[in-house]
Motif scaffolding. Structure first.
Motif, PDB file in Angstrom:
ATOM      1  N   PHE A 187       0.854  -1.193   0.000  1.00  0.00           N
ATOM      2  CA  PHE A 187       0.000   0.000   0.000  1.00  0.00           C
ATOM      3  C   PHE A 187       0.884   1.236   0.000  1.00  0.00           C
ATOM      4  N   LEU A 188       0.586   2.183  -0.877  1.00  0.00           N
ATOM      5  CA  LEU A 188       1.381   3.406  -0.980  1.00  0.00           C
ATOM      6  C   LEU A 188       1.005   4.338   0.167  1.00  0.00           C
ATOM      7  N   LEU A 189       1.826   4.320   1.214  1.00  0.00           N
ATOM      8  CA  LEU A 189       1.486   5.050   2.439  1.00  0.00           C
ATOM      9  C   LEU A 189       1.374   6.557   2.205  1.00  0.00           C
TER      10      LEU A 189
ATOM     11  N   THR B 103      -2.761   9.656 -11.793  1.00  0.00           N
ATOM     12  CA  THR B 103      -1.475  10.335 -12.001  1.00  0.00           C
ATOM     13  C   THR B 103      -0.898  10.808 -10.674  1.00  0.00           C
ATOM     14  N   MET B 104      -1.747  11.251  -9.761  1.00  0.00           N
ATOM     15  CA  MET B 104      -1.281  11.656  -8.436  1.00  0.00           C
ATOM     16  C   MET B 104      -0.613  10.481  -7.725  1.00  0.00           C
ATOM     17  N   PHE B 105      -1.267   9.321  -7.737  1.00  0.00           N
ATOM     18  CA  PHE B 105      -0.680   8.152  -7.083  1.00  0.00           C
ATOM     19  C   PHE B 105       0.647   7.766  -7.724  1.00  0.00           C
ATOM     20  N   ILE B 106       0.705   7.767  -9.059  1.00  0.00           N
ATOM     21  CA  ILE B 106       1.942   7.413  -9.758  1.00  0.00           C
ATOM     22  C   ILE B 106       3.057   8.396  -9.418  1.00  0.00           C
ATOM     23  N   ASN B 107       2.726   9.676  -9.329  1.00  0.00           N
ATOM     24  CA  ASN B 107       3.729  10.706  -9.046  1.00  0.00           C
ATOM     25  C   ASN B 107       4.175  10.734  -7.590  1.00  0.00           C
ATOM     26  N   LEU B 108       3.452  10.059  -6.719  1.00  0.00           N
ATOM     27  CA  LEU B 108       3.863   9.947  -5.319  1.00  0.00           C
ATOM     28  C   LEU B 108       4.796   8.766  -5.085  1.00  0.00           C
ATOM     29  N   ALA B 109       4.899   7.868  -6.086  1.00  0.00           N
ATOM     30  CA  ALA B 109       5.648   6.624  -5.901  1.00  0.00           C
ATOM     31  C   ALA B 109       6.934   6.620  -6.709  1.00  0.00           C
ATOM     32  N   PRO B 110       7.999   5.980  -6.193  1.00  0.00           N
ATOM     33  CA  PRO B 110       9.195   5.761  -7.018  1.00  0.00           C
ATOM     34  C   PRO B 110       8.870   4.765  -8.128  1.00  0.00           C
ATOM     35  N   HIS B 111       9.727   4.693  -9.150  1.00  0.00           N
ATOM     36  CA  HIS B 111       9.465   3.814 -10.286  1.00  0.00           C
ATOM     37  C   HIS B 111       9.314   2.354  -9.874  1.00  0.00           C
ATOM     38  N   SER B 112      10.015   1.957  -8.823  1.00  0.00           N
ATOM     39  CA  SER B 112       9.973   0.561  -8.382  1.00  0.00           C
ATOM     40  C   SER B 112       8.654   0.192  -7.720  1.00  0.00           C
TER      41      SER B 112
ATOM     42  N   ARG C  20       5.475   1.269  -9.004  1.00  0.00           N
ATOM     43  CA  ARG C  20       4.346   1.584  -9.882  1.00  0.00           C
ATOM     44  C   ARG C  20       3.183   0.625  -9.653  1.00  0.00           C
ATOM     45  N   GLY C  21       3.506  -0.646  -9.487  1.00  0.00           N
ATOM     46  CA  GLY C  21       2.446  -1.622  -9.246  1.00  0.00           C
ATOM     47  C   GLY C  21       1.728  -1.334  -7.945  1.00  0.00           C
ATOM     48  N   THR C  22       2.477  -0.977  -6.914  1.00  0.00           N
ATOM     49  CA  THR C  22       1.872  -0.647  -5.624  1.00  0.00           C
ATOM     50  C   THR C  22       0.989   0.595  -5.735  1.00  0.00           C
ATOM     51  N   ALA C  23       1.469   1.599  -6.480  1.00  0.00           N
ATOM     52  CA  ALA C  23       0.675   2.814  -6.662  1.00  0.00           C
ATOM     53  C   ALA C  23      -0.640   2.498  -7.381  1.00  0.00           C
ATOM     54  N   ASN C  24      -0.561   1.685  -8.430  1.00  0.00           N
ATOM     55  CA  ASN C  24      -1.766   1.303  -9.155  1.00  0.00           C
ATOM     56  C   ASN C  24      -2.714   0.497  -8.288  1.00  0.00           C
ATOM     57  N   SER C  25      -2.162  -0.441  -7.518  1.00  0.00           N
ATOM     58  CA  SER C  25      -3.024  -1.259  -6.672  1.00  0.00           C
ATOM     59  C   SER C  25      -3.673  -0.421  -5.576  1.00  0.00           C
ATOM     60  N   THR C  26      -2.975   0.609  -5.099  1.00  0.00           N
ATOM     61  CA  THR C  26      -3.516   1.433  -4.016  1.00  0.00           C
ATOM     62  C   THR C  26      -4.753   2.207  -4.454  1.00  0.00           C
ATOM     63  N   ILE C  27      -4.708   2.802  -5.640  1.00  0.00           N
ATOM     64  CA  ILE C  27      -5.893   3.533  -6.091  1.00  0.00           C
ATOM     65  C   ILE C  27      -7.054   2.566  -6.352  1.00  0.00           C
ATOM     66  N   LEU C  28      -6.733   1.379  -6.840  1.00  0.00           N
ATOM     67  CA  LEU C  28      -7.790   0.400  -7.100  1.00  0.00           C
ATOM     68  C   LEU C  28      -8.321  -0.211  -5.805  1.00  0.00           C
TER      69      LEU C  28
ATOM     70  N   GLY D  28       0.060   7.993  -0.113  1.00  0.00           N
ATOM     71  CA  GLY D  28      -1.205   8.332  -0.756  1.00  0.00           C
ATOM     72  C   GLY D  28      -2.425   8.081   0.124  1.00  0.00           C
ATOM     73  N   TRP D  29      -2.250   8.047   1.444  1.00  0.00           N
ATOM     74  CA  TRP D  29      -3.363   7.690   2.322  1.00  0.00           C
ATOM     75  C   TRP D  29      -4.533   8.670   2.212  1.00  0.00           C
ATOM     76  N   SER D  30      -4.254   9.961   2.091  1.00  0.00           N
ATOM     77  CA  SER D  30      -5.350  10.931   2.034  1.00  0.00           C
ATOM     78  C   SER D  30      -6.075  10.863   0.693  1.00  0.00           C
ATOM     79  N   GLU D  31      -5.297  10.664  -0.374  1.00  0.00           N
ATOM     80  CA  GLU D  31      -5.922  10.464  -1.683  1.00  0.00           C
ATOM     81  C   GLU D  31      -6.813   9.224  -1.661  1.00  0.00           C
ATOM     82  N   ALA D  32      -6.345   8.174  -0.973  1.00  0.00           N
ATOM     83  CA  ALA D  32      -7.093   6.925  -0.904  1.00  0.00           C
ATOM     84  C   ALA D  32      -8.417   7.106  -0.164  1.00  0.00           C
ATOM     85  N   LEU D  33      -8.396   7.842   0.931  1.00  0.00           N
ATOM     86  CA  LEU D  33      -9.625   8.046   1.704  1.00  0.00           C
ATOM     87  C   LEU D  33     -10.684   8.794   0.897  1.00  0.00           C
ATOM     88  N   THR D  34     -10.266   9.819   0.175  1.00  0.00           N
ATOM     89  CA  THR D  34     -11.255  10.557  -0.619  1.00  0.00           C
ATOM     90  C   THR D  34     -11.742   9.715  -1.796  1.00  0.00           C
ATOM     91  N   MET D  35     -10.853   8.901  -2.371  1.00  0.00           N
ATOM     92  CA  MET D  35     -11.280   8.018  -3.462  1.00  0.00           C
ATOM     93  C   MET D  35     -12.323   7.012  -2.979  1.00  0.00           C
TER      94      MET D  35
END
Length: 400
Positions: free
Chosen positions: A213-215, A326-335, A337-345, A217-224
Motif C-alpha cells: 500500500f502506498l502510504l 497520475t497523483m498516485f503514480i507521481n507519489l511513488a518511485p518507479h519501483s 508503480r504496481g503498488t501505486a496502481n493497486s492502491t488507487i484500485l 497516498g493515504w489521504s488520496e485513498a480516503l477521498t477516493m
C-alpha cells in the motif's frame, strides 16, 4: 519555435504497439465485466428471487475479494515478471466466467461471483501497470488519461448491448458466454506483448507495508473511497430503481451510454491538460462536477434527473479518475508503480464494496431515495477532503 519538450513529445509515439495491445485488452476486461454488472441484480431477482439486501450481499463479495487481492497484486507485479503475472491473472479472470453457467443455486452463484473478484483485481492492476511501463515518460500522463478511455468505451457499449440481447432473447446464459469469449480474446492479445526485461526488486525488506500500500497516498485513498462509494450505490441499483420506480425497463442502457459519453468527452479534454502538469486542477474540476451530478440524481425522481445525472457524473469522473491515478503514480518511485496502481484500485474497491453493501441495506429498509441521498452525502465528504487537505498534501509530497 517548439520547445525541446514539445519536440520530444512530437517524436515519441503515444500509440505504440504494446500500448495499443494493453489498451485493447483492458477494453476486453471491462467489456466482459460491464456486460453482466448492470443486469446481475435483475438476474438474481428473476432467477433466485433474491431481495434487495441479499442482492447487495451477493454482489459485494466480488468487490471485497478484489480489494483483498489488490495489495498482493501490486507486490507481485513489482516483484516478478509482469507479463507472466498479467497472463496468469487474466487467464483466471476469463475462465471463471464459466462458473456462472454452472451455478444452479444462489449460494453457488455467490461463491463463483466472489471468487471472480480475485483475478479481476489482479488483472486490472497488472494490465494498467504494464500500460504505464510501455509509455514513454514524456507521454505518460497523457497516456494514463487515454488508457481510461478503454474502460469508458466498454462501459458505454456493453450495458446497452447486454440489455438489447436480454430483451431479444431473455437468455442470461448467452451473456455469460459472450463475456467469456470477449475476455478470452483479451488474453490472447496480451499473450503477444513484447516487453523489455526490467530489474526486479531485490533489496527491499520482505515484509514491509509499503510493498502492499502506498502510504504517502493515504489521504488520496480516503477521498477516493468516498467517490467510489457514491458510484457503487448508483451503478448497482440504477437499473432496478429505474424499472421499479420510474417505469424505465430498458432505460439503464441509455443511462450507462450517457455516463460513458461524459467520461469519454472529459478524458479527451483532460488528457491534454494532464500532459501539461495540471493534475490537481483536473481533479478539482472533476470532483466538483460529479458532486452536482449525484445531487441531481438524488433530488429529481424523473427521467430528467435520471439521465441528466448520468452525463454530469460521467463528465466529472472522467476528469477525476486519471488525475487521481497520475497523483498516485507521481507519489511513488518507479519501483513501486504496481503498488501505486493497486492502491488507487484498493481505494476504489473499498468504496464500491461499501456502496453496494450499504446501499442494499438502506434500499431495503428506507428505500432507493435514501440510498441515493447517502451516496451524495458521502461524495460531499470526499470533495471536502480533497479541497481541505489532499490538494496541498500532493503538491508537498509528489516526486515528479
Amino acid at each position: 519555435m517548439e520547445s525541446e519538450k514539445e519536440i520530444t513529445e512530437r517524436l515519441e509515439p503515444l500509440w505504440n504497439a504494446n500500448y495499443l495491445k494493453v489498451w485493447i485488452a483492458n477494453f476486453m476486461i471491462f467489456f466482459s465485466f460491464m456486460l453482466l454488472t448492470p443486469l446481475l441484480p435483475l438476474y438474481l431477482k428473476d432467477t433466485f428471487s433474491a431481495d434487495k439486501q441479499m442482492i447487495g450481499i451477493v454482489l459485494s463479495g466480488y468487490t471485497l475479494l478484489a480489494l483483498l487481492v489488490r495489495p498482493f497484486s501490486g507486490f507481485l507485479v513489482d516483484s516478478f515478471p509482469r507479463k507472466m503475472v498479467l497472463l496468469v491473472c487474466y487467464g483466471l479472470f476469463s475462465v471463471l466466467f464459466g462458473g456462472y453457467l454452472l451455478a444452479g443455486s444462489l449460494l453457488l452463484f455467490a461463491i463463483v461471483r466472489t471468487l471472480h473478484g480475485a483475478p479481476f483485481g489482479a488483472a486490472t492492476v497488472s494490465n494498467s501497470t504494464v500500460a504505464i511501463d510501455v509509455l514513454h515518460p514524456s507521454r505518460r500522463a497523457e497516456g494514463i488519461g487515454y488508457y481510461g478511455l478503454s474502460n469508458n468505451i466498454a462501459s458505454a457499449i456493453a450495458p446497452a448491448l447486454a440489455i438489447y440481447i436480454l430483451q431479444l432473447t431473455q437468455n442470461y446464459d448467452l451473456l455469460f458466454w459472450l463475456a467469456f469469449l470477449t475476455s478470452a480474446i483479451g488474453f490472447v492479445i496480451n499473450a503477444t506483448l513484447q516487453l523489455n526485461k526490467r530489474e526486479l526488486i531485490k533489496d527491499k525488506p520482505k515484509i514491509s507495508l509499503d510493498r502492499f500500500f502506498l502510504l504517502k497516498g493515504w489521504s488520496e485513498a480516503l477521498t477516493m473511497i468516498c467517490f467510489a462509494f457514491s458510484y457503487g450505490v448508483l451503478a448497482t441499483y440504477v437499473a432496478i430503481y429505474g424499472k421499479e420506480e420510474l417505469g424505465i425497463s430498458g432505460g439503464s442502457a441509455l443511462f450507462f451510454m450517457l455516463l460513458s459519453i461524459g467520461l469519454i468527452l472529459s478524458r479527451l479534454v483532460g488528457s491534454r491538460s494532464l500532459s501539461k502538469g495540471r493534475i490537481t486542477h483536473n481533479a478539482a474540476v472533476g470532483v466538483s462536477i460529479s458532486v452536482f451530478g449525484y445531487l441531481l440524481f438524488a433530488m429529481m425522481h424523473n427521467p430528467v434527473g435520471y439521465y441528466g445525472a448520468a452525463l454530469i457524473i460521467g463528465l466529472g469522473n472522467g476528469h477525476m479518475w486519471p488525475a487521481y491515478q497520475t497523483m498516485f503514480i507521481n507519489l511513488a518511485p518507479h519501483s513501486q508503480r504496481g503498488t501505486a496502481n493497486s492502491t488507487i484500485l484498493i481505494s476504489w474497491d473499498v468504496g464500491m464494496g461499501l456502496g453496494i453493501l450499504v446501499g442494499g441495506v438502506i434500499s431495503e429498509h428506507l428505500g432507493y431515495h435514501s440510498a441515493f441521498w447517502a451516496s451524495w452525502l458521502v461524495n460531499v465528504l470526499g470533495v471536502a477532503g480533497f479541497f481541505g487537505y489532499v490538494r496541498k498534501s500532493f503538491e508537498r509530497n509528489k516526486l515528479r
